[in-house]
Design an enzyme around this catalytic site. Structure first.
Site, short mmCIF file in Angstrom:
data_model
loop_
_atom_site.label_atom_id
_atom_site.label_comp_id
_atom_site.label_asym_id
_atom_site.label_seq_id
_atom_site.Cartn_x
_atom_site.Cartn_y
_atom_site.Cartn_z
N HIS A 190 0.88 -1.17 0.00
CA HIS A 190 0.00 0.00 0.00
C HIS A 190 0.92 1.22 0.00
O HIS A 190 2.00 1.16 0.61
CB HIS A 190 -0.80 0.14 1.29
CG HIS A 190 -1.74 -0.97 1.64
ND1 HIS A 190 -1.33 -2.11 2.26
CD2 HIS A 190 -3.09 -1.06 1.51
CE1 HIS A 190 -2.39 -2.87 2.49
NE2 HIS A 190 -3.47 -2.27 2.04
N ASP B 95 2.34 2.03 3.35
CA ASP B 95 3.34 1.14 3.97
C ASP B 95 4.74 1.59 3.63
O ASP B 95 5.69 1.24 4.32
CB ASP B 95 3.25 -0.29 3.42
CG ASP B 95 1.86 -0.84 3.41
OD1 ASP B 95 1.09 -0.49 4.31
OD2 ASP B 95 1.54 -1.62 2.48
N GLU C 135 -9.43 -13.63 -0.06
CA GLU C 135 -8.59 -13.86 1.12
C GLU C 135 -9.22 -14.92 2.01
O GLU C 135 -10.42 -14.87 2.30
CB GLU C 135 -8.42 -12.54 1.89
CG GLU C 135 -7.59 -12.69 3.14
CD GLU C 135 -7.11 -11.36 3.70
OE1 GLU C 135 -6.76 -10.47 2.90
OE2 GLU C 135 -7.09 -11.21 4.93
N HIS D 188 -11.05 -13.61 5.09
CA HIS D 188 -12.27 -12.88 4.76
C HIS D 188 -13.41 -13.85 4.41
O HIS D 188 -14.57 -13.61 4.73
CB HIS D 188 -12.03 -11.94 3.57
CG HIS D 188 -11.00 -10.88 3.84
ND1 HIS D 188 -10.67 -9.90 2.93
CD2 HIS D 188 -10.23 -10.63 4.92
CE1 HIS D 188 -9.74 -9.11 3.43
NE2 HIS D 188 -9.44 -9.54 4.64
N ASP E 206 -5.16 -13.86 -1.30
CA ASP E 206 -4.44 -13.43 -0.11
C ASP E 206 -4.49 -14.62 0.84
O ASP E 206 -5.57 -15.03 1.30
CB ASP E 206 -5.12 -12.21 0.53
CG ASP E 206 -4.60 -10.91 -0.04
OD1 ASP E 206 -3.81 -10.96 -1.01
OD2 ASP E 206 -4.96 -9.84 0.49
N ASP F 110 -0.99 -12.28 3.09
CA ASP F 110 -1.58 -11.18 3.85
C ASP F 110 -1.67 -11.66 5.30
O ASP F 110 -2.74 -11.91 5.84
CB ASP F 110 -2.96 -10.84 3.27
CG ASP F 110 -3.43 -9.47 3.70
OD1 ASP F 110 -2.84 -8.93 4.65
OD2 ASP F 110 -4.38 -8.95 3.09
#
Ligand code: XLS
Ligand code: NI
Ligand code: NI
Length: 434
Positions: free
Chosen positions: A100, A103, A267, A270, A295, A338
């Site tokens: 990102h 980051d 992900e 998720h 992810d 992730d």
């Protein structure tokens, strides 16, 4: 070389019998599976945010890690962080990384300086990518941490925030393009709501649809060849997020005419938060033609949070890769970790060991998945279960209508005879491979 990983050697494949905790036991990049190198199937990426930006905080306590690049508020430390990051990519032999904007550069509070520092650090990345051969799987914009995003980004009631979000995504897409990123991700962290009492949902969804169309248009304008991906998640940080799960995302994309241009980054954690399994999300996306990238992580099933732990459950991972392989792989996508350390895992060695373990679990899962596909037992059982649909009579029915079907039920005295779904037999079959 920095001192950060001093004393740690490049991880190599030593096979399942090695007792070296810093070696790969299953991840063997050159091993061939179904005609392709393991490395090319898995396409591993390290997530910059968890491994380098996250300071070890949780809702009850702040920073536990003390890294040489803390506090992350200037460009000199951003560069030290990058030096260490690229050293880790090489120690692990991972082909990709992901970031990102927030980051990799300090948050300056202003768009222009956020963009110029992003440009500066991504130029620095460019040199390092060239000398190490590490590639960018995807870039993304963090539009959820700073207070300006508290009521959403493209779904914010304030048009100025929409504008800031558009400018931010443009700068991140530019940087991703510059680094030959293979995808660009949009995870809607605060694209959702806390309470419907203050939320105009229809308007917010229209704005999000318009925003994503602009992203796709801009991608074409600059000639970015990477895949645009959205990442479903049902909640956290918003109470309810619009990109709830794969099926919800597809409905959204279709409504705004974007289902051909945007795929999904799924992900594991998720999927679980949405009340699904990972393979459910993968199979859903694949059947809708929008499987993009994954992810990889796991949640703690006891806590019910998005705990973003490194994967350690081979049977789960095997079923995920089974559906990925069955659907022809991930294309330009990959397996992005992730996942973050636990906050007590302070040592640089923990960071390396976490990735080695995650890569080994994925490798074992992939190997099991490939074996199951090659053996063909599950596919054979599926074929048999649906064999009735291969007859011309059954196919004709699909082009018929209710009244004619009803007539044929009477004429032919159709009376269905239930057959076993054989779930236990199939579960036992899978157990032989994992
Ligand atoms: C958070 C998300 C995030 C995205 C990238 O839960 O997984 O890390 O992958 O913004
Ligand atoms: Ni997540
Ligand atoms: Ni994610």
């Amino acid at each position: 070389m920095t001192q950060f990983f001093q004393g740690i050697d490049k991880a190599s494949f030593e096979g399942p019998d090695s007792n070296n905790p810093m070696a790969f036991h299953h991840y063997n990049p050159n091993e061939m599976l179904m005609g392709k190198r393991m490395e090319e199937h898995l396409r591993f990426a390290v997530a910059y945010w968890h491994s380098f930006a996250w300071e070890g905080g949780d809702p009850f306590g702040g920073q536990t890690f003390e890294r040489p690049w803390h506090p992350q508020d200037n460009m000199e430390r951003a560069r030290i962080k990058a030096d260490v990051a690229f050293e880790m990519f090489e120690l692990l032999g991972v082909p990709y990384f992901c970031w990102h904007d927030a980051d990799i550069r300090p948050e300056t509070g202003h768009f222009d300086t956020n963009r110029s520092t992003l440009d500066e650090i991504t130029d620095y990345f460019g040199e390092k990518m060239q000398s190490t051969g590490t590639k960018l799987l995807w870039g993304t914009a963090n539009m959820f941490t700073h207070r300006r995003w508290m009521s959403g980004a493209s779904t914010n009631p304030d048009p100025d925030v929409f504008a800031f979000a558009a400018a931010t995504v443009k700068s991140c897409l530019d940087a991703t393009h510059k680094l030959s990123g293979e995808n660009y991700v949009l995870w809607g962290g605060r694209e959702g709501y806390e309470t419907l009492l203050n939320t105009n949902m229809g308007l917010e969804l229209d704005h999000m649809g318009r925003f994503l169309s602009m992203v796709v248009d801009y991608k074409h304008k600059i000639g970015f060849k990477g895949q645009i991906l959205v990442e479903p998640k049902p909640q956290e940080p918003s109470k309810h997020q619009y990109d709830y799960d794969a099926a919800t995302c597809f409905g959204f994309l279709q409504k705004y005419g974007l289902e051909k241009d945007i795929k999904l980054n799924l992900e594991q954690g998720h999927a679980i938060l949405a009340g699904h399994s990972f393979e459910h999300e993968i199979a859903t996306a694949a059947s809708l033609g929008v499987l993009g990238s994954i992810d990889m992580n796991r949640n703690d099933y006891q806590s019910g949070w998005d705990t973003d732990q490194f994967p350690n459950n081979v049977p789960e991972v095997a079923l995920a890769y089974y559906h990925i392989l069955k659907n022809g792989g991930l294309g330009s996508g990959g397996t992005n970790f992730d996942a973050k350390l636990r906050r007590q895992s302070l040592d640089p060695k923990d960071l390396i060991a976490a990735h080695i373990g995650g890569m080994d679990v994925c490798a074992r899962g992939l190997k099991a998945a490939a074996k199951m596909l090659e053996d063909g037992g599950l596919e054979e059982a599926l074929k048999e279960r649906y064999a009735g649909w291969e007859t011309p009579k059954a196919q004709e029915m699909l082009n018929s209508d209710l009244a004619s079907i009803a007539k044929s039920v009477t004429d032919n005295k159709i009376s269905p005879r239930p057959v076993s779904g054989q779930q236990e037999i199939l579960e036992n079959y899978v157990n032989r491979f994992v």
